[in-house]
Design a protein around this motif. Structure first.
Motif, PDB file in Angstrom:
ATOM      1  N   PHE A  27     -40.973 -64.903 -35.560  1.00 54.39           N
ATOM      2  CA  PHE A  27     -40.883 -63.508 -35.973  1.00 54.39           C
ATOM      3  C   PHE A  27     -39.849 -62.715 -35.167  1.00 54.39           C
ATOM      4  CE2 PHE A  27     -45.239 -64.872 -37.044  1.00 54.39           C
ATOM      5  CZ  PHE A  27     -45.169 -64.711 -38.422  1.00 54.39           C
ATOM      6  N   ARG A  28     -39.694 -63.002 -33.900  1.00 52.93           N
ATOM      7  CA  ARG A  28     -38.704 -62.267 -33.105  1.00 52.93           C
ATOM      8  C   ARG A  28     -37.288 -62.636 -33.536  1.00 52.93           C
ATOM      9  NH1 ARG A  28     -42.724 -62.903 -28.934  1.00 52.93           N
ATOM     10  NH2 ARG A  28     -43.609 -60.845 -28.521  1.00 52.93           N
ATOM     11  N   ARG A  29     -37.075 -63.895 -33.863  1.00 46.25           N
ATOM     12  CA  ARG A  29     -35.778 -64.309 -34.385  1.00 46.25           C
ATOM     13  C   ARG A  29     -35.533 -63.649 -35.746  1.00 46.25           C
ATOM     14  NH1 ARG A  29     -30.634 -65.286 -33.736  1.00 46.25           N
ATOM     15  NH2 ARG A  29     -29.786 -66.948 -35.056  1.00 46.25           N
ATOM     16  N   ALA A  30     -36.600 -63.507 -36.541  1.00 47.54           N
ATOM     17  CA  ALA A  30     -36.471 -62.851 -37.849  1.00 47.54           C
ATOM     18  C   ALA A  30     -36.029 -61.399 -37.687  1.00 47.54           C
ATOM     19  CB  ALA A  30     -37.804 -62.917 -38.600  1.00 47.54           C
ATOM     20  N   ILE A  31     -36.556 -60.706 -36.672  1.00 48.59           N
ATOM     21  CA  ILE A  31     -36.133 -59.323 -36.406  1.00 48.59           C
ATOM     22  C   ILE A  31     -34.656 -59.284 -36.032  1.00 48.59           C
ATOM     23  CG2 ILE A  31     -36.398 -57.385 -34.810  1.00 48.59           C
ATOM     24  CD1 ILE A  31     -39.389 -58.107 -34.639  1.00 48.59           C
ATOM     25  N   GLU A  32     -34.265 -60.177 -35.160  1.00 51.02           N
ATOM     26  CA  GLU A  32     -32.873 -60.216 -34.692  1.00 51.02           C
ATOM     27  C   GLU A  32     -31.908 -60.465 -35.865  1.00 51.02           C
ATOM     28  OE1 GLU A  32     -30.136 -63.208 -31.941  1.00 51.02           O
ATOM     29  OE2 GLU A  32     -32.296 -63.099 -31.597  1.00 51.02           O
ATOM     30  N   ILE A  33     -32.229 -61.430 -36.711  1.00 51.06           N
ATOM     31  CA  ILE A  33     -31.327 -61.758 -37.823  1.00 51.06           C
ATOM     32  C   ILE A  33     -31.354 -60.646 -38.872  1.00 51.06           C
ATOM     33  CG2 ILE A  33     -30.800 -63.444 -39.618  1.00 51.06           C
ATOM     34  CD1 ILE A  33     -32.145 -65.576 -37.950  1.00 51.06           C
ATOM     35  N   SER A  34     -32.526 -60.052 -39.110  1.00 49.62           N
ATOM     36  CA  SER A  34     -32.624 -58.969 -40.098  1.00 49.62           C
ATOM     37  C   SER A  34     -31.763 -57.783 -39.683  1.00 49.62           C
ATOM     38  CB  SER A  34     -34.078 -58.531 -40.268  1.00 49.62           C
ATOM     39  OG  SER A  34     -34.866 -59.567 -40.823  1.00 49.62           O
ATOM     40  N   LEU A  35     -31.796 -57.427 -38.412  1.00 48.50           N
ATOM     41  CA  LEU A  35     -30.970 -56.317 -37.923  1.00 48.50           C
ATOM     42  C   LEU A  35     -29.488 -56.651 -38.057  1.00 48.50           C
ATOM     43  CD1 LEU A  35     -33.032 -55.279 -34.764  1.00 48.50           C
ATOM     44  CD2 LEU A  35     -32.863 -54.049 -36.945  1.00 48.50           C
ATOM     45  N   GLU A  36     -29.137 -57.905 -37.818  1.00 49.84           N
ATOM     46  CA  GLU A  36     -27.747 -58.347 -37.999  1.00 49.84           C
ATOM     47  C   GLU A  36     -27.340 -58.254 -39.472  1.00 49.84           C
ATOM     48  OE1 GLU A  36     -25.169 -62.503 -37.747  1.00 49.84           O
ATOM     49  OE2 GLU A  36     -27.092 -62.362 -36.697  1.00 49.84           O
ATOM     50  N   ALA A  37     -28.254 -58.650 -40.366  1.00 53.75           N
ATOM     51  CA  ALA A  37     -27.950 -58.635 -41.800  1.00 53.75           C
ATOM     52  C   ALA A  37     -27.723 -57.220 -42.301  1.00 53.75           C
ATOM     53  CB  ALA A  37     -29.089 -59.302 -42.575  1.00 53.75           C
ATOM     54  N   ARG A  38     -28.425 -56.253 -41.740  1.00 53.88           N
ATOM     55  CA  ARG A  38     -28.272 -54.863 -42.173  1.00 53.88           C
ATOM     56  C   ARG A  38     -26.833 -54.371 -41.991  1.00 53.88           C
ATOM     57  NH1 ARG A  38     -32.936 -50.547 -41.482  1.00 53.88           N
ATOM     58  NH2 ARG A  38     -34.521 -51.521 -42.776  1.00 53.88           N
ATOM     59  N   LYS A  39     -26.153 -54.903 -41.007  1.00 52.81           N
ATOM     60  CA  LYS A  39     -24.772 -54.493 -40.745  1.00 52.81           C
ATOM     61  C   LYS A  39     -23.813 -55.043 -41.798  1.00 52.81           C
ATOM     62  CE  LYS A  39     -25.697 -54.594 -35.751  1.00 52.81           C
ATOM     63  NZ  LYS A  39     -25.369 -55.266 -34.463  1.00 52.81           N
ATOM     64  N   LYS A  40     -24.259 -56.065 -42.526  1.00 56.58           N
ATOM     65  CA  LYS A  40     -23.369 -56.748 -43.463  1.00 56.58           C
ATOM     66  C   LYS A  40     -23.621 -56.361 -44.917  1.00 56.58           C
ATOM     67  CE  LYS A  40     -23.053 -60.855 -40.487  1.00 56.58           C
ATOM     68  NZ  LYS A  40     -23.243 -62.316 -40.419  1.00 56.58           N
TER      69      LYS A  40
END
Length: 589
Positions: free
Chosen positions: A174-187
């Motif tokens: 879940f913590r990795r999911a948060i990190e990747i989701s925040l990254e995806a928002r930028k794209k």
């Protein structure tokens, strides 16, 4: 002419009221096709291709794909699919996408990034996680092979990141999911509402799994709004329902019940009067609240309804949460065989579950087995768990840690249990997880009493009662059995939340889980009013309207109307005023 043929019921069938569209009768169509295959088989592929082109121009894209494949025009089929695949994936048309993928050559698929993305999404949603990453890598390879990236390529990379965020959550990281989701928002563009809403749902659920409730609440609210605007109703309902679950963790049972009712309302409206399968989230949430309030009949009906809806689309999250809650209920109802059956269903679902319950299934399972009187399996599990390396107080291990403490307490190892509970309590208090706080403090009171420290036990129980009284927590206390009953008796004798503690003691004696009433078993009626009917007629007599009663009792308006109809029948009256007068005459209110 067509009109003449239609009037004579010859060969053709009308397809619309405007008489613009017709098709051949299927028997005549079969005859013509057989004749074509016999006389001019070499023309068949070209006719299929012409049909595909015509259908595509008219907007019948899925039908066009079928004719393109039938005519051997693979590139044409791929081009058509490329134009609609992402919208179909968002609309969960997964079976069709899977069939098309199986018909496309590898080299055709590998050259089209959006096809790779769409098929990866469909595989993810059907639980075929191993098939997802190769498709994402194919899409990346196409983009990497170009001299310059286009805006479309950048969007593809955004979608790839979104899917990887979902994969991370799906495997419990879940913590990795948060990190990747925040990254995806930028794209991603915020104008792409569907994928933005789904990403917000994934991020909100990941925050929730990590116990970051403020971030979870805000992000889930955003997801519900965006998904509603994008008409992605399944995700909208899921987002709202997880806000309800969040309120349960916070201990806000009344608010959780209201949100669950909203889920049911929205899900039914979106389904045109028939609840969408995702509405099962709302029924399960309501069932969990009713269980905590010790209203077992309402808990059962809502949980069963939620599970039934979840089964329609095999929605693992609904089924996992519903079955675990139903297993606890079956234990309480004295149905150990039923509890085992339902628990086994939950265990089978765990590998595919994207909820914390999936990764923490051992904890839930061991607690239910303890309640069924099985100490040996939980003991072996606790011994193994004690040797695992883990971060003390990590919310991702909360249920497992709490179960470990419960097992050690059952083993008579109170000091060890207390050590774990004292680690869990500060994080729960600082995180505004009042529902968890009540559970931790109740166990701490039992552990301290078992260790002979009555004063500390009463201090912990007093705090638990203070937090639990506001929202009416019941099962969290009484599920701890006679040891808790003894502590509650002591609390009553000391005047510690006397009324609340006395009410909890009374619930120990009410095995049905309903409110007790002196009138319920002593009515001068052939068919006595039930506890709920007595409650409703009392509220009617107090001047409340049916919608107000429904809101107060957290049930649907139709449920209140059904109860009212039963009350009228049992009292042999035909109006509200007559029902009130008759109830007063019989001293029922």
């Amino acid at each position: 002419s067509l009109a003449w043929l239609e009037k004579g019921n010859l060969f053709v069938i009308q397809l619309d009221d405007e008489r613009q569209w017709y098709r051949y009768h299927h028997l005549f169509a079969d005859f013509l096709q057989q004749r074509l295959l016999k006389q001019s088989p070499h023309e068949v592929p070209e006719l299929h291709r012409r049909a595909a082109e015509w259908l595509r121009e008219k907007g019948f894209t899925q039908e066009a794909v079928g004719h393109a494949f039938a005519g051997g025009a693979v590139d044409m089929a791929a081009n058509i699919i490329d134009s609609i695949c992402m919208s179909m994936a968002m609309d969960s048309q997964l079976v069709t996408l899977s069939e098309w993928q199986s018909q496309l050559p590898e080299e055709t698929l590998a050259a089209r990034p959006w096809l790779c993305i769409s098929f990866a999404w469909s595989r993810l949603l059907t639980g075929e996680v191993a098939a997802v990453e190769p498709l994402l890598q194919q899409a990346e390879a196409v983009i990497a092979g170009r001299e310059t990236e286009t805006d479309d390529d950048i969007e593809v990379r955004g979608y790839i990141t979104v899917i990887r965020a979902f994969i991370a959550r799906g495997i419990g990281d879940f913590r990795r999911a948060i990190e990747i989701s925040l990254e995806a928002r930028k794209k991603l563009s915020e104008e792409d509402l569907a994928i933005w809403g789904l990403l917000a749902l994934n991020l909100g659920n990941s925050y929730l799994a990590c116990g970051e409730l403020v971030e979870a609440d805000n992000t889930l609210a955003e997801a519900a709004t965006v998904c509603s605007d994008a008409h992605v109703y399944y995700a909208e309902i899921a987002a709202i329902s997880n806000q309800s679950y969040l309120q349960i963790i916070r201990g806000n049972l009344q608010e959780a019940a209201k949100i669950s009712q909203r889920v049911i309302q929205v899900g039914t409206e979106r389904g045109g009067g028939h609840p969408l399968p995702a509405t099962g989230y709302g029924y399960v949430g309501l069932g969990q609240v009713f269980y905590e309030w010790n209203n077992l009949s309402e808990a059962e009906s809502n949980l069963v309804r939620g599970i039934e809806l979840g089964k329609k689309i095999n929605e693992v999250s609904i089924l996992m949460r519903g079955n675990l809650a139903l297993a606890r209920l079956r234990v309480t109802q004295g149905d150990p065989d039923g509890a085992r059956v339902v628990l086994n269903h939950a265990r089978e679902l765990a590998p595919c579950c994207r909820l914390p319950e999936g990764s923490q299934i051992d904890g839930w399972e061991m607690e239910i087995k303890l309640a069924l009187g099985n100490l040996e399996e939980p003991r072996r599990w606790a011994d193994e768990y004690a040797n695992q390396s883990r971060e003390p107080g990590d919310y991702l291990n909360f249920r497992l840690d709490l179960t470990f403490a419960r097992v050690r307490l059952e083993q008579g190892r109170a000091a060890e249990a207390l050590g774990v509970l004292e680690t869990l309590l500060p994080a729960a208090e600082s995180g505004d997880r009042r529902g968890d706080v009540v559970e931790i403090l109740a166990l701490m009171a039992l552990a301290q009493a078992s260790d002979g420290d009555t004063e500390q036990a009463m201090a912990a129980l007093q705090k638990a009662l203070e937090v639990g009284e506001t929202e009416g927590h019941i099962r969290t206390f009484i599920d701890n059995g006679q040891a808790m009953a003894a502590l509650l008796k002591e609390a009553v004798s000391r005047g510690i939340y006397r009324d609340y503690a006395a009410m909890l003691l009374k619930q120990f004696r009410s095995k049905s889980g309903r409110r007790t009433s002196r009138r319920a078993g002593n009515q001068p009626l052939i068919d006595p009013l039930s506890e709920r009917e007595l409650e409703i007629i009392a509220l009617v007599a107090a001047g409340l309207k049916y919608p107000e009663i429904a809101d107060k009792l957290v049930v649907s308006l139709n449920t209140i109307r059904t109860h009212a109809k039963n009350i009228y029948t049992k009292l042999d009256v035909d109006s509200r005023d007559k029902a009130i007068n008759k109830a007063r005459e019989l001293k029922l209110i």
